[in-house]
Design a protein around this motif. Sequence first.
Motif, PDB file in Angstrom:
ATOM      1  N   UNK A 146      40.686  24.771  58.524  1.00 35.26           N
ATOM      2  CA  UNK A 146      40.728  24.424  56.680  1.00 35.26           C
ATOM      3  C   UNK A 146      39.787  23.286  56.619  1.00 35.26           C
ATOM      4  N   UNK A 147      39.104  24.648  55.494  1.00 36.37           N
ATOM      5  CA  UNK A 147      37.893  24.191  54.863  1.00 36.37           C
ATOM      6  C   UNK A 147      37.473  24.125  54.024  1.00 36.37           C
ATOM      7  N   UNK A 148      36.321  23.979  53.429  1.00 40.12           N
ATOM      8  CA  UNK A 148      35.488  24.397  52.083  1.00 40.12           C
ATOM      9  C   UNK A 148      34.878  25.445  52.443  1.00 40.12           C
ATOM     10  N   UNK A 149      34.910  26.366  51.690  1.00 39.39           N
ATOM     11  CA  UNK A 149      34.336  27.500  51.481  1.00 39.39           C
ATOM     12  C   UNK A 149      32.537  27.789  50.406  1.00 39.39           C
ATOM     13  N   UNK A 150      31.738  27.243  51.660  1.00 41.66           N
ATOM     14  CA  UNK A 150      30.078  27.285  51.191  1.00 41.66           C
ATOM     15  C   UNK A 150      29.346  28.774  50.898  1.00 41.66           C
ATOM     16  N   UNK A 151      29.234  29.542  50.072  1.00 39.75           N
ATOM     17  CA  UNK A 151      29.253  30.709  50.102  1.00 39.75           C
ATOM     18  C   UNK A 151      27.837  30.531  50.770  1.00 39.75           C
ATOM     19  N   UNK A 152      27.112  30.166  51.848  1.00 38.90           N
ATOM     20  CA  UNK A 152      25.853  30.277  52.615  1.00 38.90           C
ATOM     21  C   UNK A 152      25.592  31.325  52.620  1.00 38.90           C
ATOM     22  N   UNK A 153      25.540  33.029  53.020  1.00 41.36           N
ATOM     23  CA  UNK A 153      25.039  34.223  52.106  1.00 41.36           C
ATOM     24  C   UNK A 153      24.792  34.633  50.692  1.00 41.36           C
ATOM     25  N   UNK A 154      25.721  34.280  49.840  1.00 43.44           N
ATOM     26  CA  UNK A 154      25.281  34.367  48.219  1.00 43.44           C
ATOM     27  C   UNK A 154      24.472  33.387  48.019  1.00 43.44           C
ATOM     28  N   UNK A 155      24.062  32.082  48.317  1.00 43.84           N
ATOM     29  CA  UNK A 155      23.209  30.665  48.430  1.00 43.84           C
ATOM     30  C   UNK A 155      21.668  31.418  48.515  1.00 43.84           C
ATOM     31  N   UNK A 156      21.625  32.410  49.916  1.00 41.35           N
ATOM     32  CA  UNK A 156      20.717  32.612  49.983  1.00 41.35           C
ATOM     33  C   UNK A 156      20.223  33.660  48.985  1.00 41.35           C
ATOM     34  N   UNK A 157      21.300  34.861  48.397  1.00 36.11           N
ATOM     35  CA  UNK A 157      20.721  35.676  47.960  1.00 36.11           C
ATOM     36  C   UNK A 157      20.768  35.339  46.821  1.00 36.11           C
ATOM     37  N   UNK A 158      20.698  34.167  46.126  1.00 37.29           N
ATOM     38  CA  UNK A 158      20.963  33.507  44.845  1.00 37.29           C
ATOM     39  C   UNK A 158      19.060  32.476  44.550  1.00 37.29           C
ATOM     40  N   UNK A 159      18.829  31.915  46.281  1.00 36.14           N
ATOM     41  CA  UNK A 159      17.674  31.310  46.392  1.00 36.14           C
ATOM     42  C   UNK A 159      16.728  32.793  46.138  1.00 36.14           C
ATOM     43  N   UNK A 160      16.856  33.833  46.897  1.00 39.48           N
ATOM     44  CA  UNK A 160      15.489  34.425  47.032  1.00 39.48           C
ATOM     45  C   UNK A 160      15.544  34.534  45.756  1.00 39.48           C
ATOM     46  N   UNK A 161      16.438  35.429  44.758  1.00 36.37           N
ATOM     47  CA  UNK A 161      16.093  35.565  43.630  1.00 36.37           C
ATOM     48  C   UNK A 161      14.937  34.401  42.422  1.00 36.37           C
ATOM     49  N   UNK A 162      15.465  33.832  42.946  1.00 42.03           N
ATOM     50  CA  UNK A 162      14.551  32.518  42.316  1.00 42.03           C
ATOM     51  C   UNK A 162      13.753  31.973  42.412  1.00 42.03           C
ATOM     52  N   UNK A 163      13.170  31.897  43.407  1.00 38.98           N
ATOM     53  CA  UNK A 163      12.181  31.880  44.495  1.00 38.98           C
ATOM     54  C   UNK A 163      10.717  33.033  44.006  1.00 38.98           C
ATOM     55  N   UNK A 164      11.443  35.341  43.710  1.00 40.66           N
ATOM     56  CA  UNK A 164      11.331  35.801  43.619  1.00 40.66           C
ATOM     57  C   UNK A 164      10.629  35.703  42.051  1.00 40.66           C
TER      58      UNK A 164
END
Length: 353
Positions: A300-318
Amino acid sequence: MNKPKKSIRRKSSGVTIDEVAALAGVSPMTVSRVINGQGKVRDATRERVMRAVRELDYTPNLAASSLAAAQHTRVALIYTNPSGAYLRELLVGLLRVASRTAIQLVVDYWDDLDAESERKAARALGARVDGVILPPPLCESHAAVTELVKAGVPVVAIASGRFSDEISCVRIDDFRAGKEMAEHLIRQGHTRIGFIRGRSDLSASSRRYDGFVTALHEAGLEVEPGLVQQGDYTYRSGLVATEKLLAHRKPPTAIFASNDDMGAAAISVAHRRGLDVPRDLSVVGFDDTSAATTVWPELTTVHQPIASMANAAMDILLRGIRRKTDSTRVLVDHVVPHRLVARDSVATPPKRR
């Protein structure tokens, strides 16, 4: 300053920014301001929007307008993360973006550099890339951030526990997530809950622990110092911390590990001691990486959407790279929704049964 237009594509689930706005009772522009950390929004309004975001599991995809900015762009990912599972999730997200664009992804490994070495490495890197993504623990390296900002290189931190006044950030609400997980264990009847902390130099670790403590206090429970052990997000540190927790004169009936690697280690120690998980001991983790589903029982865990966060980070970076000619830097605090994933590693404590 004219703000760049935001183009948001539909998620595979079909949730749009208009649906988030309708549920929150605000305009799509307000939703955009909240999720991008731009403009002034009242706290009550921000909370309504984030509640709608979490309920609909909405995450904006990479903007089409940002894809055009990706042509001939070199973006560096700097890592020194002890969790291989976390790094894999992050790389998958970034490689998916790179494969759709002309982005050149540069991966740089900084192995246990001191502050001065980080400054030198950052100066050298800043001269040859257009932008930098900093995952934990480097997301809060003052030495690296200072040098990159001084060089005028756009930087986005992933999974920092707090918003920086120097660089943009993509994160979850670690305090809320830690509190929700502790409340989940308390609802199952656990009153003696062990906690394995993450790295002491990361604010996300402190925020998860603060959420845990708040949940216990609100339930009228005390935080016993002996039931809190220090880890550093590695599997080995989870082994050591769990041994200490289970050697306590009155051991916990549940263990909350600050990431999945340490959670998997806790299950391993329990099995070695002849304990059944979850019949004798409940264990939970954090992040929802592959480590959570390669152990038995699954965590049982907390889902942190790491791949989606990487996607959003790239968007902001561009967007930041595209704005480099502007006189004003725009910093974004992008908080993505998390969720609690209940699996087979939690049950009611032995006495209650």
